[in-house]
Motif scaffolding. Sequence first.
Motif, short mmCIF file in Angstrom:
data_model
loop_
_atom_site.label_atom_id
_atom_site.label_comp_id
_atom_site.label_asym_id
_atom_site.label_seq_id
_atom_site.Cartn_x
_atom_site.Cartn_y
_atom_site.Cartn_z
N ASP A 31 9.60 9.17 -33.01
CA ASP A 31 9.00 9.65 -31.76
C ASP A 31 8.11 10.88 -31.94
O ASP A 31 7.46 11.31 -30.99
CB ASP A 31 10.08 9.95 -30.73
CG ASP A 31 11.10 10.98 -31.21
OD1 ASP A 31 11.13 11.26 -32.43
OD2 ASP A 31 11.89 11.49 -30.39
N ILE A 32 8.05 11.45 -33.15
CA ILE A 32 7.35 12.72 -33.34
C ILE A 32 5.86 12.58 -33.03
O ILE A 32 5.27 13.39 -32.29
CB ILE A 32 7.57 13.27 -34.76
CG1 ILE A 32 9.05 13.63 -34.96
CG2 ILE A 32 6.69 14.49 -35.00
CD1 ILE A 32 9.39 14.07 -36.37
N GLU A 33 5.22 11.55 -33.56
CA GLU A 33 3.78 11.38 -33.32
C GLU A 33 3.50 11.06 -31.86
O GLU A 33 2.46 11.46 -31.33
CB GLU A 33 3.22 10.29 -34.24
CG GLU A 33 3.21 10.66 -35.70
CD GLU A 33 2.46 11.97 -35.97
OE1 GLU A 33 1.36 12.15 -35.40
OE2 GLU A 33 2.98 12.80 -36.73
N PHE A 34 4.41 10.35 -31.21
CA PHE A 34 4.26 10.07 -29.79
C PHE A 34 4.18 11.37 -29.00
O PHE A 34 3.28 11.56 -28.16
CB PHE A 34 5.41 9.21 -29.28
CG PHE A 34 5.50 9.14 -27.78
CD1 PHE A 34 4.69 8.29 -27.06
CD2 PHE A 34 6.41 9.93 -27.08
CE1 PHE A 34 4.75 8.23 -25.66
CE2 PHE A 34 6.50 9.87 -25.69
CZ PHE A 34 5.66 9.02 -24.99
N TRP A 35 5.13 12.27 -29.26
CA TRP A 35 5.14 13.52 -28.50
C TRP A 35 3.93 14.38 -28.83
O TRP A 35 3.34 15.02 -27.93
CB TRP A 35 6.45 14.28 -28.74
CG TRP A 35 7.63 13.59 -28.13
CD1 TRP A 35 8.69 13.02 -28.78
CD2 TRP A 35 7.84 13.35 -26.73
NE1 TRP A 35 9.55 12.45 -27.88
CE2 TRP A 35 9.06 12.64 -26.61
CE3 TRP A 35 7.14 13.67 -25.58
CZ2 TRP A 35 9.58 12.24 -25.39
CZ3 TRP A 35 7.64 13.28 -24.34
CH2 TRP A 35 8.85 12.58 -24.26
N LYS A 36 3.52 14.42 -30.07
CA LYS A 36 2.30 15.15 -30.41
C LYS A 36 1.11 14.61 -29.63
O LYS A 36 0.26 15.37 -29.16
CB LYS A 36 2.03 15.05 -31.92
CG LYS A 36 2.97 15.87 -32.79
CD LYS A 36 2.59 15.71 -34.25
CE LYS A 36 3.51 16.50 -35.16
NZ LYS A 36 3.17 16.29 -36.60
#
Length: 247
Positions: free
Chosen positions: A25-30
Amino acid sequence: MDSKTFYYSIPPQVYDDQFWWKKDDIEFWKNVLQTSSSILELAAGTGRLGLPLINEGYNYYGLDISKEYCAFANNKLSSDNFRFICGDMRFFQFEKKFDAIFIPFNSLLHLLTEKDLEKALASIKNHMHTESELFIDIFMPHNSYLYNSTNQKRIEFYNSTNKKETIIKESLIYDANKEIIYVKWIYESNKKTYDTFNFKMKIYYPDTINRILVDSGFEVVNFWGDYDQSLFSLESNLQIYQCRINH
């Protein structure tokens, strides 16, 4: 509801160790937060998401109910500018409003009653301006997940505190009347149990979340079913809401 309701009887380093795999989910939140000049994460934990966002230059703050977890996360920062603050998502008060507030990775499910969720949404709304956005990320409770199970293998990790290769086995009991899952995690090393942990999660279906959001003065502007921002369907594994205050 206090910190013992949540994950916080797990030492923060063990929490980091066992969730080593949660990176999808890290790239989604970025991506969804990139235009926000001020960001608040609720249930920020040990900084799993906060640290990558801070390192990318986001103006990030995290709220968490555990003093131990906040201290652990702040100790990871390279400066004394503490970004992780202890507080309850139902009753928090900052002297500012945020462009984006988000509750990731099922953390909302630790609000075990609709009244608790309504209180949290009221506090959130008090910290939003007319253009602010609220994001919520929870799993979709398919029937296959809710069936009662015993000692199902869930996670493998290396416990850096006790130096043990560990398997977590999970047992679930679902109370359909209360819509609560009772979860037991059994920590095993070399086929021997060395720890257990019990917690509860509230099940929220889309119709319930939508009703409570609308009643709390929000409108849902996007409803996604995955981190690729594909539209939600009944087959989706996630419920991801992008909301604004309904004017």
